[in-house]
Write an enzyme that holds these catalytic residues in place. Structure first.
Site, PDB file in Angstrom:
ATOM      1  N   CYS A 117       0.832  -1.208   0.000  1.00 48.29           N
ATOM      2  CA  CYS A 117       0.000   0.000   0.000  1.00 48.29           C
ATOM      3  C   CYS A 117       0.864   1.255   0.000  1.00 48.29           C
ATOM      4  O   CYS A 117       1.740   1.416   0.857  1.00 48.29           O
ATOM      5  CB  CYS A 117      -0.919   0.002   1.207  1.00 48.29           C
ATOM      6  SG  CYS A 117      -2.099   1.383   1.185  1.00 48.29           S
ATOM      7  N   LYS A 158       1.754  -9.510  -0.714  1.00 45.96           N
ATOM      8  CA  LYS A 158       1.564  -8.531  -1.790  1.00 45.96           C
ATOM      9  C   LYS A 158       2.666  -7.485  -1.679  1.00 45.96           C
ATOM     10  O   LYS A 158       2.889  -6.915  -0.614  1.00 45.96           O
ATOM     11  CB  LYS A 158       0.188  -7.865  -1.656  1.00 45.96           C
ATOM     12  CG  LYS A 158      -0.027  -6.612  -2.525  1.00 45.96           C
ATOM     13  CD  LYS A 158      -0.137  -6.943  -3.988  1.00 45.96           C
ATOM     14  CE  LYS A 158      -0.352  -5.686  -4.842  1.00 45.96           C
ATOM     15  NZ  LYS A 158      -1.653  -5.042  -4.627  1.00 45.96           N
ATOM     16  N   GLY A 224      -1.385  -4.521 -11.684  1.00 47.98           N
ATOM     17  CA  GLY A 224      -1.054  -3.226 -12.249  1.00 47.98           C
ATOM     18  C   GLY A 224      -1.478  -3.068 -13.693  1.00 47.98           C
ATOM     19  O   GLY A 224      -1.034  -3.813 -14.561  1.00 47.98           O
TER      20      GLY A 224
END
Length: 359
Positions: A117, A158, A224
């Site tokens: 994030c 992630k 992405g």
């Protein structure tokens, strides 16, 4: 849909597994902060997503949250959405591991660690993508989480490709990904942008190819710039990764998963959903929102309805109408005005998700 039946026709896309958890078709829905709640996940599964992730949760929040009406949706899972992943974010290794255990107790099939994030508030509190700058702490979080989570439940990570494009950032990335696999994680999802980039500029898919070549037969998923079904298959084809996680491209567009399945079988790209097909899905989504949130459903549905409107031929006028939505009656009135007669839909314009952020 039957994953195994589809995948026997697409040998170039082997079914995805996360450790012992069989996922199937390797195009899945990513964790989306503020979006991938129970209603969105269920709609995605019904539309062809083989796996979904809940919106990211803080370890501190998980340790304190009670099953009250206003917070019960965070840990709500239904039978039809398994397998489902719970994503966790935090700063301290010990507290992080305790939060992971809370997700296990809630029934999530996979525990996903968020080191990606890029939101400034998150970075300022040493969470999310900040951990890419401190491999020792990141790997301590991974080890403690893997140790506390029962063996049959996979732990995944992630990441972004680094804090920035410096050589030190690159070294940190590979130190973390190698250490994470050595610690027993089942898969790593890599977003092709840096933390510094946030959501600006293109996602570097060439880096995903490099990562996959580096880790060999270990499982890598990509993220992405996945806004169409063709994007999803092209990323796997160009990089050799094992699967993709669709984030912004899935908000208000659950049809992307069925479209990807069709392309993977060598079929033509399905036509966009018609106006009445869109209405049917939106009504189902709203029904789930009412079940979950009660009187709050209309206001919470508004952000989804705006995204759904991108598939409508009168997108510009419709998104304005949905932006004013405040009640169930107004939701029905907009549907009756714009979704009364069937006609062809459109693929969402490329700009529709440009400002949407995900963790």
């Amino acid at each position: 849909m039957n994953d195994s039946a589809l995948l026997t026709e697409t040998p170039h896309l082997p079914p995805l597994s996360l450790g012992p958890v069989e996922i199937g078709f390797p195009v899945v829905q990513a964790a989306l902060s503020g979006y991938s709640d129970w209603p969105m996940r269920v709609i995605a599964r019904r539309a062809g997503a083989s796996y979904t992730l809940c919106e990211v949760m803080l370890d501190q929040f998980l340790l304190a949250v009670k099953q009250r009406n206003k917070t019960r949706h965070f840990l709500h899972i239904s039978d039809e959405e398994h397998p489902v992943g719970g994503q966790l974010m935090g700063a301290e290794p010990e507290q992080f591991a305790a939060g992971a255990l809370r997700l296990v107790e809630a029934g999530f099939d996979v525990i996903d660690i968020n080191f990606g994030c890029p939101v400034k508030k998150v970075l300022g509190r040493c969470r999310g993508g900040f951990h890419l700058s401190q491999p020792e702490v990141a790997l301590e979080i991974v080890r403690r989480t893997r140790d506390i989570v029962p063996d049959p439940i996979p732990v995944t990570v992630k990441m972004r490709r680094g804090i920035d494009d410096s050589e030190q950032s690159r070294d940190n990335f590979f130190t973390i990904i190698d250490g994470a696999f050595d610690a027993g994680v089942a898969a790593v999802t890599v977003h092709g942008r840096t933390v510094e980039q946030r959501y600006k500029g293109p996602s570097r898919w060439s880096f995903l190819k490099e990562v996959k070549q580096h880790v060999g037969d270990r499982t890598i998923l990509g993220s992405g710039d996945l806004f169409t079904a063709d994007d999803c298959l092209r990323m796997m084809r160009e990089t050799g990764i094992d699967g993709v996680t669709v984030a912004r491209g899935a908000i208000g567009n659950p049809w992307i998963f069925a479209q990807a399945r069709a392309l993977a079988q060598g079929l033509p790209l399905p036509a966009p959903p018609t106006v009445l097909e869109q209405r049917s899905v939106m009504e189902s989504h709203y029904d789930l929102m009412q079940q979950m949130y009660g009187d709050r459903a209309p206001m919470l549905m508004r952000k989804f309805a705006i995204k759904y409107s991108a598939s409508h031929p009168e997108f510009d006028a419709l998104k304005v109408a949905f932006s004013r939505l405040k009640s169930a009656e107004e939701f029905v009135a907009v549907l009756d005005q714009y979704y009364q007669q069937d006609r062809p839909g459109q693929y969402p314009p490329s700009t529709v998700h440009a400002t949407q952020q995900e963790c």
